[in-house]
Design a protein around this motif. Structure first.
Motif, PDB file in Angstrom:
ATOM      1  N   VAL A  49       0.844  -1.210   0.000  1.00  0.00           N
ATOM      2  CA  VAL A  49       0.000   0.000   0.000  1.00  0.00           C
ATOM      3  C   VAL A  49       0.866   1.242   0.000  1.00  0.00           C
ATOM      4  N   ARG A  50       1.944   1.199   0.836  1.00  0.00           N
ATOM      5  CA  ARG A  50       2.823   2.375   0.897  1.00  0.00           C
ATOM      6  C   ARG A  50       3.550   2.582  -0.428  1.00  0.00           C
ATOM      7  N   LEU A  51       3.945   1.519  -1.071  1.00  0.00           N
ATOM      8  CA  LEU A  51       4.609   1.626  -2.371  1.00  0.00           C
ATOM      9  C   LEU A  51       3.660   2.177  -3.440  1.00  0.00           C
ATOM     10  N   GLU A  52       2.386   1.776  -3.352  1.00  0.00           N
ATOM     11  CA  GLU A  52       1.403   2.311  -4.296  1.00  0.00           C
ATOM     12  C   GLU A  52       1.234   3.808  -4.112  1.00  0.00           C
ATOM     13  N   LYS A  53       1.204   4.258  -2.833  1.00  0.00           N
ATOM     14  CA  LYS A  53       1.126   5.697  -2.580  1.00  0.00           C
ATOM     15  C   LYS A  53       2.373   6.410  -3.107  1.00  0.00           C
ATOM     16  N   MET A  54       3.523   5.761  -2.908  1.00  0.00           N
ATOM     17  CA  MET A  54       4.751   6.362  -3.415  1.00  0.00           C
ATOM     18  C   MET A  54       4.720   6.419  -4.948  1.00  0.00           C
ATOM     19  N   ALA A  55       4.153   5.383  -5.566  1.00  0.00           N
ATOM     20  CA  ALA A  55       4.012   5.395  -7.022  1.00  0.00           C
ATOM     21  C   ALA A  55       3.108   6.529  -7.480  1.00  0.00           C
TER      22      ALA A  55
END
Length: 513
Positions: free
Chosen positions: A176-182
């Motif tokens: 989820v955090r990586l998706e937000k970073m994306a």
């Protein structure tokens, strides 16, 4: 060999001593020994092994009848198309190949492997098995494997669920955090993991990555914001890591390149502006000069057209004068001929007057002789007296006639002499007129030649004037084009000057030093 009870193979070897044939050794062996060998080589319940000789005959098989009958599928295929697949495999066997094949043998699909048998006899062995039997064993193995896998999955499912949840929870949070970073979110904190396994290391690595990305993004944002505001005074001093080193070098290169470019543009803008003003002034002067030249060329073209028209009229007049002079010359020639005829006629009159003069002289002589005869007659009549009175009267009359004839002859002679003198004078006058006419004819010919020369010169001048007129028209067209171009150049130079001033104003908004 088959003696009706059994089949025997004859084996023979020549005896060679020092290259000399000394004889041959041979022996017989029962064909059953091959059948005994291949019986043990079969695969499965329906599998069969068999041996072929180099002609394709079956010489080893678990069924002795097939060996005794010398079964040959290669020959049988010539009349039975259903065994062509078997014959093709057997053909490869007698050629000494090693390989694998498949065929349908009387409704049963077979797998077969074959290889040559070592030695000089050129035999080959094949092992065939039914595809159905072979696959049934494989299918049982596959079903058994599936059952074992299912049992293992059922037994390990609770443990796997628990372990999976302990692993998937932190991983899902990291995802989820990586998706937000994306999506560009670098400020949300990374998930906290309390375990000490790889998921904790993953969360720590994610937090470190976010921190470093955030530092890079803030530094890039800061310097790009400065450049966006036109401030190029601050140098980039932050050091990036890894693949971000290329980004650091690119940003520094962009910053340096833009600063240098803007500095050069700022320096060049003033030069371009002053040069544009000079070009504009020069273009306006050129345009004004081209306009004046166009006006002068227009007047010159009108004058040349007028001269060309006058030259054409002069050429036409000279041509007409040439025709008149030619007619006058022809008429002059005719007059000279008439005068020559008159001269001949005058010569004839003079000759006739001379002859008449001679005749008059003869008449005078006759009158003189007649007068003498009349005098003599009068003298004789006087001597005769009265008898000669009549004769005296006649003599007087004759003498009177002679006197009158003499007077008439003298008068005629005077007239003829006057006529001869007048004819002579007329001949002289005619000669002078002929000479004058000859000179006039010569002069007329010269005049004709000169007039022709004048006509040719005028025509040449007319052609030259036409060429000059065309050249003037071309020059006029070029000058008009030059004038239009100079006007466009002046407008372009003015626009360039305006744009250079605008560019200078735009560049002045950047802070470079």
């Amino acid at each position: 060999m088959n003696d009706g009870e059994q089949m025997i193979f004859l084996l023979e070897v020549p005896i060679i001593t020092n290259g000399h044939f000394d004889g041959i050794v041979y022996g017989g062996i029962s064909a059953d020994f091959l059948s005994d060998i291949v019986v043990n080589l079969s695969m499965g319940n329906n599998g069969v092994a068999y041996v072929l000789d180099n002609h394709g005959n079956v010489i080893g098989h678990r069924e002795a009848s097939i060996v005794k009958e010398s079964s040959n599928m290669i020959e049988a295929a010539k009349t039975d198309p259903s065994v062509e697949d078997v014959a093709a495999v057997n053909q490869r066997m007698i050629q000494g190949e090693t390989g694998f094949g498949a065929y349908n043998f009387y409704g049963d699909n077979k797998f077969v492997g074959f290889a040559p048998i070592g030695g000089n006899q050129e035999w080959s062995i094949a092992i065939e098995t039914s595809q159905q039997e072979f696959k049934s064993t494989l299918d049982r193995s596959i079903i058994l494997t599936i059952l074992v896998v299912i049992l293992v999955v059922l037994a390990t499912f609770p443990v796997a669920v628990k372990v999976g949840r302990s692993i998937s929870g932190p991983i899902q949070s990291c995802v989820v955090r990586l998706e937000k970073m994306a999506d560009g979110d670098l400020h949300t904190p990374s998930p906290q993991v309390k375990s000490r396994d790889e998921t904790s290391q993953l969360a720590t690595a994610l937090e470190t990555m976010l921190s470093r990305l955030n530092d890079v993004a803030q530094d890039v944002t800061h310097h790009l914001g400065k450049m966006a505001q036109g401030d190029f005074r601050e140098n980039i001093t932050c050091t990036y890591r890894g693949d971000f080193v290329a980004m650091e070098q690119s940003i520094k290169a962009i910053h340096s390149s833009l600063r240098n470019t803007l500095s050069q543009i700022s320096q060049s803008a003033g030069t371009v502006a002053s040069s544009a003003v000079q070009v504009s002034n020069g273009a306006q002067s050129l345009s004004q000069g081209a306009t004046e030249q166009a006006s002068a060329i227009h007047e010159l073209s009108a004058t040349a057209d007028s001269i060309a028209e006058n030259a054409k009229q002069t050429a036409a007049t000279a041509d007409e004068a040439g025709r008149f002079v030619a007619q006058a010359s022809a008429q002059m020639g005719a007059s000279v001929n008439y005068v020559k005829e008159l001269n001949i006629a005058m010569e004839k009159i003079s000759s006739s007057s001379t002859e008449i003069s001679k005749i008059i002289d003869t008449i005078e002589n006759i009158a003189f002789q007649t007068n003498i005869l009349a005098l003599n007659a009068a003298v004789e009549a006087a001597r005769a007296g009265s008898a000669g009175k009549g004769f005296a009267v006649v003599a007087d009359e004759v003498r009177n006639l002679a006197s009158k004839s003499d007077e008439a002859a003298k008068a005629t002679k005077d007239l003829i002499e006057g006529s001869i003198t007048a004819v002579a004078e007329g001949g002289q006058v005619v000669a002078k007129v002929t000479e004058s006419l000859d000179k006039a004819s010569s002069i007329s010919e010269n005049v004709t030649m000169k007039v022709d020369a004048v006509v040719r010169a005028v025509e040449s001048q007319t052609t030259a004037i036409s060429q000059v007129t065309e050249g003037i028209d071309q020059i006029s067209s070029v000058i008009h084009s030059t004038s239009a171009t100079s006007e466009q150049s002046a407008a372009t130079a003015q626009e360039l000057s305006n744009q250079s001033l605008l560019m200078n104003n735009l560049v002045s908004t950047f802070q470079l030093s």
